[in-house]
Design a protein around this motif. Structure first.
Motif, PDB file in Angstrom:
ATOM      1  N   THR A  19      10.877   1.417  -5.195  1.00 57.40           N
ATOM      2  CA  THR A  19       9.445   1.531  -4.918  1.00 57.40           C
ATOM      3  C   THR A  19       8.652   1.754  -6.201  1.00 57.40           C
ATOM      4  O   THR A  19       7.598   1.148  -6.410  1.00 57.40           O
ATOM      5  N   LYS A  20       9.149   2.598  -7.076  1.00 60.25           N
ATOM      6  CA  LYS A  20       8.470   2.890  -8.348  1.00 60.25           C
ATOM      7  C   LYS A  20       8.279   1.607  -9.164  1.00 60.25           C
ATOM      8  O   LYS A  20       7.229   1.391  -9.765  1.00 60.25           O
ATOM      9  N   GLU A  21       9.294   0.747  -9.163  1.00 59.65           N
ATOM     10  CA  GLU A  21       9.200  -0.526  -9.892  1.00 59.65           C
ATOM     11  C   GLU A  21       8.178  -1.445  -9.242  1.00 59.65           C
ATOM     12  O   GLU A  21       7.418  -2.117  -9.922  1.00 59.65           O
ATOM     13  N   LYS A  23       5.500  -0.663  -7.544  1.00 59.36           N
ATOM     14  CA  LYS A  23       4.140  -0.180  -7.760  1.00 59.36           C
ATOM     15  C   LYS A  23       3.624  -0.478  -9.161  1.00 59.36           C
ATOM     16  O   LYS A  23       2.415  -0.482  -9.384  1.00 59.36           O
ATOM     17  N   LYS A  24       4.496  -0.744 -10.106  1.00 63.66           N
ATOM     18  CA  LYS A  24       4.087  -1.102 -11.466  1.00 63.66           C
ATOM     19  C   LYS A  24       3.489  -2.509 -11.515  1.00 63.66           C
ATOM     20  O   LYS A  24       2.711  -2.825 -12.401  1.00 63.66           O
ATOM     21  N   TYR A  25       3.845  -3.334 -10.573  1.00 59.62           N
ATOM     22  CA  TYR A  25       3.430  -4.731 -10.554  1.00 59.62           C
ATOM     23  C   TYR A  25       1.985  -4.830 -10.099  1.00 59.62           C
ATOM     24  O   TYR A  25       1.649  -4.426  -8.991  1.00 59.62           O
ATOM     25  N   LYS A  26       1.098  -5.361 -10.942  1.00 57.96           N
ATOM     26  CA  LYS A  26      -0.336  -5.390 -10.647  1.00 57.96           C
ATOM     27  C   LYS A  26      -0.883  -6.795 -10.374  1.00 57.96           C
ATOM     28  O   LYS A  26      -2.048  -6.942 -10.043  1.00 57.96           O
ATOM     29  N   LEU A  52       2.763  -1.288  -1.311  1.00 59.89           N
ATOM     30  CA  LEU A  52       1.857  -1.704  -2.384  1.00 59.89           C
ATOM     31  C   LEU A  52       0.389  -1.553  -1.999  1.00 59.89           C
ATOM     32  O   LEU A  52      -0.475  -1.440  -2.859  1.00 59.89           O
TER      33      LEU A  52
END
Length: 85
Positions: A19-21, A23-26, A52
């Motif tokens: 999940t942390k990875e 959420k980094k994706y914008k 997201l």
């Protein structure tokens, strides 16, 4: 056998994304799958979109895990998404 194919795909633990990875994706996100897809995939799309809090969802009518990319709607939707982002 689509169910066997999906089960085989789930057997690769290194394909899991944390999940942390995610959420980094914008960048803009398009979730696209076939209406005949497994409930597992449909639920995963919903789950990831909820995590997201964004993303477009398009369901290709009549598509399954194997043949969705061969449907005209798949290509048209992908091109439209790419051109708009």
């Amino acid at each position: 056998d689509v169910k066997a194919f999906a089960a085989a795909g789930r057997s690769f633990p290194e394909l899991k994304v944390k999940t942390k990875e995610l959420k980094k994706y914008k960048n803009p996100i398009l979730f696209i799958y076939g209406s005949e897809e497994s409930e597992h995939v449909k639920n995963r799309v919903t789950s990831v979109k909820n995590i997201l809090g964004r993303g477009e969802v398009y369901v290709v009518e009549g598509g399954n895990h194997i043949d969705t990319i061969a449907k005209p709607d798949f290509g048209a939707t992908l091109i439209k998404f790419l051109n708009s982002n």
